[in-house]
Write an enzyme that holds these catalytic residues in place. Structure first.
Site, PDB file in Angstrom:
ATOM      1  N   GLU A 174     -16.757  20.458  33.280  1.00 35.80           N
ATOM      2  CA  GLU A 174     -15.669  21.399  33.013  1.00 35.80           C
ATOM      3  C   GLU A 174     -14.457  20.922  33.793  1.00 35.80           C
ATOM      4  OE1 GLU A 174     -16.667  25.584  33.643  1.00 35.80           O
ATOM      5  OE2 GLU A 174     -18.716  25.088  33.075  1.00 35.80           O
ATOM      6  N   SER A 178     -15.957  27.747  35.882  1.00 37.17           N
ATOM      7  CA  SER A 178     -15.634  29.113  35.472  1.00 37.17           C
ATOM      8  C   SER A 178     -15.951  30.172  36.517  1.00 37.17           C
ATOM      9  CB  SER A 178     -16.322  29.444  34.153  1.00 37.17           C
ATOM     10  OG  SER A 178     -17.718  29.340  34.293  1.00 37.17           O
ATOM     11  N   ASP A 203     -14.840  20.157  29.079  1.00 33.85           N
ATOM     12  CA  ASP A 203     -14.724  21.539  28.606  1.00 33.85           C
ATOM     13  C   ASP A 203     -13.572  22.175  29.399  1.00 33.85           C
ATOM     14  OD1 ASP A 203     -14.919  24.330  28.470  1.00 33.85           O
ATOM     15  OD2 ASP A 203     -17.105  24.329  28.328  1.00 33.85           O
TER      16      ASP A 203
HETATM   17  C1  LIG Z   1     -15.945  30.910  27.936  1.00 36.25           C
HETATM   18  C2  LIG Z   1     -16.477  29.540  28.056  1.00 36.25           C
HETATM   19  C3  LIG Z   1     -17.100  28.901  26.976  1.00 36.25           C
HETATM   20  C4  LIG Z   1     -17.431  29.621  25.700  1.00 36.25           C
HETATM   21  O1  LIG Z   1     -16.308  29.832  24.928  1.00 36.25           O
HETATM   22  P1  LIG Z   1     -16.314  31.021  23.871  1.00 36.25           P
HETATM   23  O2  LIG Z   1     -15.174  30.742  22.980  1.00 36.25           O
HETATM   24  O3  LIG Z   1     -16.125  32.258  24.678  1.00 36.25           O
HETATM   25  O4  LIG Z   1     -17.636  30.985  23.182  1.00 36.25           O
HETATM   26  C5  LIG Z   1     -17.463  27.580  27.121  1.00 36.25           C
HETATM   27  N1  LIG Z   1     -17.257  26.927  28.278  1.00 36.25           N
HETATM   28  C6  LIG Z   1     -16.704  27.522  29.350  1.00 36.25           C
HETATM   29  C7  LIG Z   1     -16.509  26.749  30.597  1.00 36.25           C
HETATM   30  C8  LIG Z   1     -16.303  28.850  29.276  1.00 36.25           C
HETATM   31  O5  LIG Z   1     -15.787  29.452  30.340  1.00 36.25           O
END
Ligand SMILES: *Cc1c(COP(=O)(O)O)cnc(C)c1O
Length: 384
Positions: A174, A178, A203
């Site tokens: 990421e 998150s 991500d």
């Molecule tokens: C929220 C999130 C997702 C999922 O995304 P959605 O559109 O809510 O399904 C994927 N990766 C991370 C790091 C996230 O925070």
């Protein structure tokens, strides 16, 4: 789990302070929300720029509904790929500086798509330990070998890459984690991907709209490479819904042909693409909102550092306040709620045992008095 086991399993969740309940929100998303008839200042959403209820987005969605109707009606591959979605994909790719982009109904679906279309048995995925659950599920579903490395530990990652005999390799991280708000060393990760002939999958759910003048983590770090695969969600800072993957044209073409979570699902309502296009224009022009957000981050970071709880190394809108025990974290969240502040407690299994926390999520729309209220309530709780 058998039918007769459910009541005891639920009681067990309650006893260990791990039972989840949904608050029912009775207002649009924003820094002030109404829950059970009472209003709260919210530090809970990922609507970092305050766009979810922006009148320009609402109008774009309304006009989209008039023009395109409500439902997508079919998968993109049958009869559900609309010109406005095509236009949104082109705009998204250009915005993040990549050759092509592909829209998905959610970030969860996008993560499933990448890992399982690029990797199979005999391949390997190298994943940061703090990756989002959707990425972990994606790695498990693909039949590739699933190697996890300690958070941001480049030396361990390099050892794993060096000893791997896998044919195709993918590093999955990421940009902004998150639950901790700290960031991945993307330039160094890309260098490892180049050295070991691997893909680097980023991500950027929490970076898009915020980092790199809104264009996301790759723009922030000035990175570009055909090995890079970029994913951002559109339900967080962008204020809409869905997600997109961006990368080379061959990669996107391959996903269209192989990603089961793309092929076997109905396309997003086309009106959402109108809102996404409007959101891109707002994000591009949101320097002032991002400046206000940075100020709020500074205020909260320096305020929190004076308390007994530990805070992370985050410079992003996600500011964790690590409490430790589930019960203590829940108690602090309940206390703040009594004071009209909505701050979620995050417990295992979302975070590691012993690191239950309050996850403060800041928005460009938070006012200085919101932040002062938050800090003084935490201070009173910390002192008692
Ligand atoms: C929220 C999130 C997702 C999922 O995304 P959605 O559109 O809510 O399904 C994927 N990766 C991370 C790091 C996230 O925070």
């Amino acid at each position: 789990m058998r039918l007769q086991d459910l009541p005891a399993a639920l009681l067990d969740l309650s006893a260990t302070h791990c039972r989840r309940q949904r608050a029912v929100i009775d207002s649009p998303q924003g820094v002030e929300v109404v829950v059970d008839g009472r209003s709260y200042v919210s530090f809970a959403s990922n609507d970092y720029l305050g766009l979810a209820d922006h009148p320009v987005l609402v109008r774009a969605a309304q006009q989209g509904l008039e023009r395109w109707g409500v439902g997508g009606g079919s998968s993109h591959l049958l009869a559900g790929h609309f010109s406005v979605q095509q236009q949104a994909e082109e705009a998204l790719a250009e915005f993040v500086g990549q050759p092509a982009a592909l829209l998905f109904g959610s970030g969860y679906a996008a993560n499933l798509a990448i890992v399982s279309s690029l990797l199979d048995r005999g391949d390997a995925v190298f994943a940061d330990r703090l990756n989002h659950a959707s990425l972990n599920d994606a790695c498990r579903l693909s039949r590739a070998e699933f190697k996890r490395f300690h958070h941001n530990d480049l030396a361990q990652l390099e050892r794993l890459l060096a000893e791997s005999k896998a044919r195709s390799k993918l590093i999955a991280v990421e940009s902004v984690y998150s639950m901790d708000g700290d960031e991945a060393p993307l330039s160094a990760l890309l260098a490892l991907a180049e050295r070991y002939d691997a893909w680097l999958y980023v991500d950027d759910a929490h970076g898009f709209g915020v980092l790199g003048d809104g264009r996301g983590a790759l723009a922030e770090h000035g990175l570009s490479s055909p090995r890079l695969i970029y994913m951002a969600t559109l339900g967080k800072a962008a204020g809409v819904a869905g997600a997109f993957i961006s990368g080379g044209t061959d990669l996107v073409e391959w996903l269209i042909n192989s990603a089961r979570s793309y092929i076997y699902t109905t396309s997003q309502p086309p009106a959402l693409a109108c809102a996404i296009l409007a959101s891109l224009r707002l994000i591009a022009e949101a320097d002032e909102r991002r400046a206000r957000l940075r100020e709020s981050i500074e205020t909260v970071k320096s305020g929190l550092s004076e308390f007994k709880y530990s805070v992370g190394a985050s410079r992003t809108p996600i500011q964790p306040l690590i409490i430790g025990g589930e019960e203590q974290a829940l108690a602090l969240a309940a206390r703040l709620r009594d004071q009209g502040l909505w701050v979620p407690a995050i417990r295992p299994p979302t975070v590691a045992a012993g690191t239950a926390r309050l996850r403060l999520s800041l928005s460009a729309m938070h006012q200085p008095e919101h932040l002062q209220r938050l800090l003084s309530c935490i201070q009173r709780a910390a002192a008692s």
